[in-house]
Enzyme design. Structure first.
Site, PDB file in Angstrom:
ATOM      1  CD  GLU A  38     -21.736 -25.601 -11.262  1.00 48.53           C
ATOM      2  OE1 GLU A  38     -22.395 -26.640 -11.469  1.00 48.53           O
ATOM      3  OE2 GLU A  38     -21.986 -24.805 -10.340  1.00 48.53           O
ATOM      4  N   GLY A  85     -34.008 -25.254  -8.032  1.00 52.86           N
ATOM      5  CA  GLY A  85     -35.199 -25.227  -7.176  1.00 52.86           C
ATOM      6  C   GLY A  85     -36.269 -24.277  -7.695  1.00 52.86           C
ATOM      7  CG  ASP A 118     -27.208 -32.918 -12.128  1.00 58.13           C
ATOM      8  OD1 ASP A 118     -26.452 -32.089 -12.656  1.00 58.13           O
ATOM      9  OD2 ASP A 118     -28.301 -32.610 -11.576  1.00 58.13           O
ATOM     10  CG  ASP A 120     -20.471 -28.706  -8.762  1.00 58.15           C
ATOM     11  OD1 ASP A 120     -19.638 -27.767  -8.801  1.00 58.15           O
ATOM     12  OD2 ASP A 120     -21.624 -28.579  -8.315  1.00 58.15           O
ATOM     13  CG  ASP A 155     -34.438 -32.578 -10.189  1.00 56.79           C
ATOM     14  OD1 ASP A 155     -35.463 -33.279 -10.244  1.00 56.79           O
ATOM     15  OD2 ASP A 155     -33.573 -32.726  -9.303  1.00 56.79           O
ATOM     16  CB  THR A 156     -37.580 -27.842  -9.794  1.00 57.97           C
ATOM     17  OG1 THR A 156     -36.339 -27.802  -9.067  1.00 57.97           O
ATOM     18  CG2 THR A 156     -38.687 -27.313  -8.919  1.00 57.97           C
ATOM     19  CG  HIS A 163     -26.584 -26.781 -13.818  1.00 55.46           C
ATOM     20  ND1 HIS A 163     -26.566 -27.917 -13.049  1.00 55.46           N
ATOM     21  CD2 HIS A 163     -25.631 -26.958 -14.761  1.00 55.46           C
ATOM     22  CE1 HIS A 163     -25.641 -28.741 -13.502  1.00 55.46           C
ATOM     23  NE2 HIS A 163     -25.052 -28.180 -14.538  1.00 55.46           N
TER      24      HIS A 163
HETATM   25  P1  13P Z   1     -34.020 -27.132 -11.563  1.00 58.05           P
HETATM   26  O1  13P Z   1     -34.083 -27.202 -10.076  1.00 58.05           O
HETATM   27  O2  13P Z   1     -34.317 -25.755 -12.053  1.00 58.05           O
HETATM   28  O3  13P Z   1     -34.895 -28.137 -12.223  1.00 58.05           O
HETATM   29  O4  13P Z   1     -32.522 -27.430 -12.004  1.00 58.05           O
HETATM   30  C1  13P Z   1     -32.068 -28.737 -12.181  1.00 58.05           C
HETATM   31  C2  13P Z   1     -30.604 -28.787 -12.395  1.00 58.05           C
HETATM   32  O5  13P Z   1     -29.964 -27.818 -12.766  1.00 58.05           O
HETATM   33  C3  13P Z   1     -29.934 -30.073 -12.146  1.00 58.05           C
HETATM   34  O6  13P Z   1     -28.554 -29.962 -12.146  1.00 58.05           O
END
Ligand code: 13P
Length: 285
Positions: free
Chosen positions: A133, A180, A81, A103, A231-232, A207
């Site tokens: 991206e 985030g 990522d 990226d 992720d968050t 994302h």
């Molecule tokens: P979040 O912070 O919204 O989970 O996004 C994760 C992400 O886009 C990883 O590349």
């Protein structure tokens, strides 16, 4: 079953559903994601950031993720990522990743195209998929940070040119989400997704999808988003569970007892997302 991400995303594109790409930093998160994917018979992408590689070491994190993927009864891709460092991208190729992101979004269009093309040429020769991206997504994802004032939506005509010149397998676009925790509700530019979809053939990536209302994600998928990065929400489930457990059991010191419930909490989050993305029961043998 370890596969490349294009195979997973093309299936999603053809069958009009979204695939969750979940960020992994350790064994418990990898197991939570795979357990959820297997429970719901869903294809899934395990992704790691350069920060996760720095934290765990590439051999550890790629071994954990590859073991998880190889043992899984469902298709799983191992993806880098937000690769911004050419050397780290090459290291991922040498360590069994089946997908990498380059990226180059902070660079001017021409430079982004050049950097992306270079990675595509090498990765494709190894059977590895590449995500590029275009546009600038606000917020912080590990080592990548974009101030809200510097965020920039993806221009559809630039996206067409970028896709045609780089030959990427997936394209991350900036349409109003942010990495985030959100302060207010994100406003997604749906028309822009449709405009990009009309001129770019490859699977599109969203994302910053944690905290985005589920109706918004469903709509984004219906308009052409195939890969949804989370992720968050996993981090929050992990931290909230550990905090709660230690508050309730202040004398406990066995890591397994502390981390076990968090693995279950993260699995529940991933299962919920898989259902929203409609990737449940989409796995193939
Ligand atoms: P979040 O912070 O919204 O989970 O996004 C994760 C992400 O886009 C990883 O590349």
């Amino acid at each position: 079953m370890l596969v490349n991400s294009y195979e997973i995303l093309k299936h999603a594109q053809d069958n009009k559903y979204g695939v969750g790409a979940f960020n992994v930093n350790n064994m418990e998160i990898a197991q939570a994601v795979i357990n959820a994917a297997e429970a719901l018979n869903a294809p899934v992408i395990l992704q790691v950031t350069q920060g996760a590689i720095k934290y765990a070491g590439i051999e550890y994190i790629s071994s954990i993720a590859q073991l998880a993927a190889n043992k899984a009864s469902v298709p799983v891709a191992l993806h880098l990522d937000h690769g911004t460092d050419f050397e780290i991208i090459m290291e991922c190729l040498r360590n069994g990743f089946t997908s990498v992101m380059i990226d180059g979004s902070k660079f001017p269009l021409e430079e982004n195209i050049e950097k992306t093309k270079k990675v595509v040429e090498i990765a494709h020769a190894m059977g590895v998929s590449v995500e590029g991206e275009l546009g600038k997504i606000a917020g912080t994802e590990d080592q990548v940070h974009v101030e809200a004032k510097d965020a920039a939506y993806t221009d559809p005509q630039e996206a067409k040119r970028f896709y045609e010149e780089t030959n990427v397998d997936a394209l991350a676009i900036a349409v109003g989400t942010a990495h985030g925790v959100y302060k207010g509700e994100p406003k997604i530019d749906y028309d822009r997704i449709s405009e990009i979809r009309a001129v770019v053939d490859c699977p599109l990536v969203l994302h910053g999808s944690s905290g985005v209302p589920y109706e918004a994600l469903t709509k984004a998928v219906s308009l052409g988003i195939c890969k949804i990065n989370i992720d968050t929400d996993i981090r929050m489930a992990f931290a909230n569970s550990v905090r709660k457990f230690l508050d309730e059991n202040p004398n406990e010191y066995d890591p397994r007892k502390i981390l076990g419930p968090s693995r279950e909490a993260m699995q529940a989050v991933v299962e919920e997302k898989i259902k929203v993305f409609k990737s449940d029961n989409k796995a193939w043998k």
